[in-house]
Design a protein around this motif. Structure first.
Motif, mmCIF file in Angstrom:
data_model
loop_
_atom_site.group_PDB
_atom_site.id
_atom_site.type_symbol
_atom_site.label_atom_id
_atom_site.label_comp_id
_atom_site.label_asym_id
_atom_site.label_seq_id
_atom_site.Cartn_x
_atom_site.Cartn_y
_atom_site.Cartn_z
ATOM 1 N N THR A 66 0.299 -1.983 -5.981
ATOM 2 C CA THR A 66 1.698 -2.395 -5.865
ATOM 3 C C THR A 66 2.494 -1.238 -5.293
ATOM 4 O O THR A 66 2.485 -0.131 -5.842
ATOM 5 C CB THR A 66 2.281 -2.800 -7.233
ATOM 6 N N THR A 68 6.203 0.274 -3.599
ATOM 7 C CA THR A 68 7.654 0.123 -3.599
ATOM 8 C C THR A 68 8.269 1.126 -2.636
ATOM 9 O O THR A 68 7.711 2.203 -2.409
ATOM 10 C CB THR A 68 8.235 0.321 -5.011
ATOM 11 N N ARG A 74 9.114 -4.136 -2.107
ATOM 12 C CA ARG A 74 7.915 -4.146 -2.938
ATOM 13 C C ARG A 74 6.867 -5.037 -2.283
ATOM 14 O O ARG A 74 7.194 -6.068 -1.704
ATOM 15 C CB ARG A 74 8.225 -4.633 -4.351
ATOM 16 N N THR A 76 2.294 -6.027 -2.323
ATOM 17 C CA THR A 76 0.953 -5.881 -2.898
ATOM 18 C C THR A 76 -0.053 -5.812 -1.771
ATOM 19 O O THR A 76 0.015 -6.598 -0.813
ATOM 20 C CB THR A 76 0.611 -7.076 -3.808
ATOM 21 N N SER A 115 -3.481 -9.598 0.429
ATOM 22 C CA SER A 115 -3.090 -8.235 0.766
ATOM 23 C C SER A 115 -2.036 -8.303 1.869
ATOM 24 O O SER A 115 -2.335 -8.699 2.998
ATOM 25 C CB SER A 115 -4.304 -7.423 1.241
#
Length: 254
Positions: A66, A68, A74, A76, A115
């Motif tokens: 994860t 940021t 944000r 993933t 992803s």
């Protein structure tokens, strides 16, 4: 002499592009033998921070990351790199970004976990010689999150390989090249260069206050001092050679 276009523009404001600068420099006697454009296709990469890392539930060789990069940023992504930890700052390519080799990044799925883009290695950022360590490129902790990674790293550049003739020792520095560029382009503006002071007056064992520079055209004067020197006769290479020849002849005579 290797000249960076980015660095040169930090020293002088030029009303010309890289190609025009190279042509004028060559015509002035400092031939530009090669021009290399670095990471020109790299686009859309940003600086992000790893918020957490968890093992992929199905594929043990992968990690779910994860990332940021601000209040609203944000994402993933999935990685197989083993050199990253929580809190690391890394270059991140979101979907739509373009790598140095021209690869366009999209969304991939790894056993039902998507992803969204990928973290990048030095090679993928167009810097294959930056590090010998394989894996993701780790940036300094103070790298500004959310900023364009390529711009912050300064890797989009034009590199000139300039051939300097023996009579132009003044061009063997970026400052010298900047002054030459300023002379070649009358409408350019040479920026103020702050030269570092490597010594303070109390460092000197003798007083050099009599040395003055009245001409403002020389912004920096370097003065060196050496003490405890011994003046000795220079070794005579001819005599040494003669001794070797004579010694060889004596051995042959014996």
């Amino acid at each position: 002499m290797i000249v960076s276009w980015n660095w040169l523009n930090e020293l002088v404001d030029l009303p010309a592009d890289a190609q025009e600068f190279a042509e004028k420099l060559t015509m002035a006697g400092a031939e530009v033998e090669e021009i290399t454009y670095t990471a020109q296709r790299l686009k859309g990469t940003i600086i992000a921070k790893i918020l957490n890392l968890t093992p992929h539930p199905e594929r043990k060789n992968l990690m779910v990351v994860t990332l940021t990069w601000g209040d609203e940023g944000r994402a993933t992504c999935i990685t197989g790199a083993r050199n990253v930890r929580e809190g690391d700052v890394v270059p991140y390519a979101p979907p739509g970004a373009v790598l140095a080799d021209g690869t366009v990044i999209g969304i991939e799925e790894f056993d039902e976990i998507k992803s969204y883009g990928m973290m990048l290695s030095a090679d993928e950022m167009g810097m294959p010689l930056l590090t010998q360590e394989e894996g993701i490129l780790i940036l300094p902790q103070d790298a500004p999150l959310g900023k364009d990674a390529a711009s912050w790293l300064g890797i989009k550049d034009v590199i000139f390989d300039v051939s300097i003739t023996p009579n132009r020792g003044d061009l063997l520095s970026m400052v010298g090249i900047a002054r030459e560029a300023h002379a070649l382009f009358p409408n350019s503006s040479l920026k103020k260069i702050d030269f570092p002071h490597t010594h303070t007056p109390h460092d000197w064992p003798v007083n050099f206050q009599g040395v003055t520079l009245k001409d403002p055209g020389c912004p920096f004067y370097g003065l060196g001092f050496a003490d405890e020197l011994k003046v000795l006769p220079a070794p005579c290479k001819v005599s040494s050679t003669a001794c070797i020849v004579r010694d060889s002849a004596d051995k042959q005579h014996r």
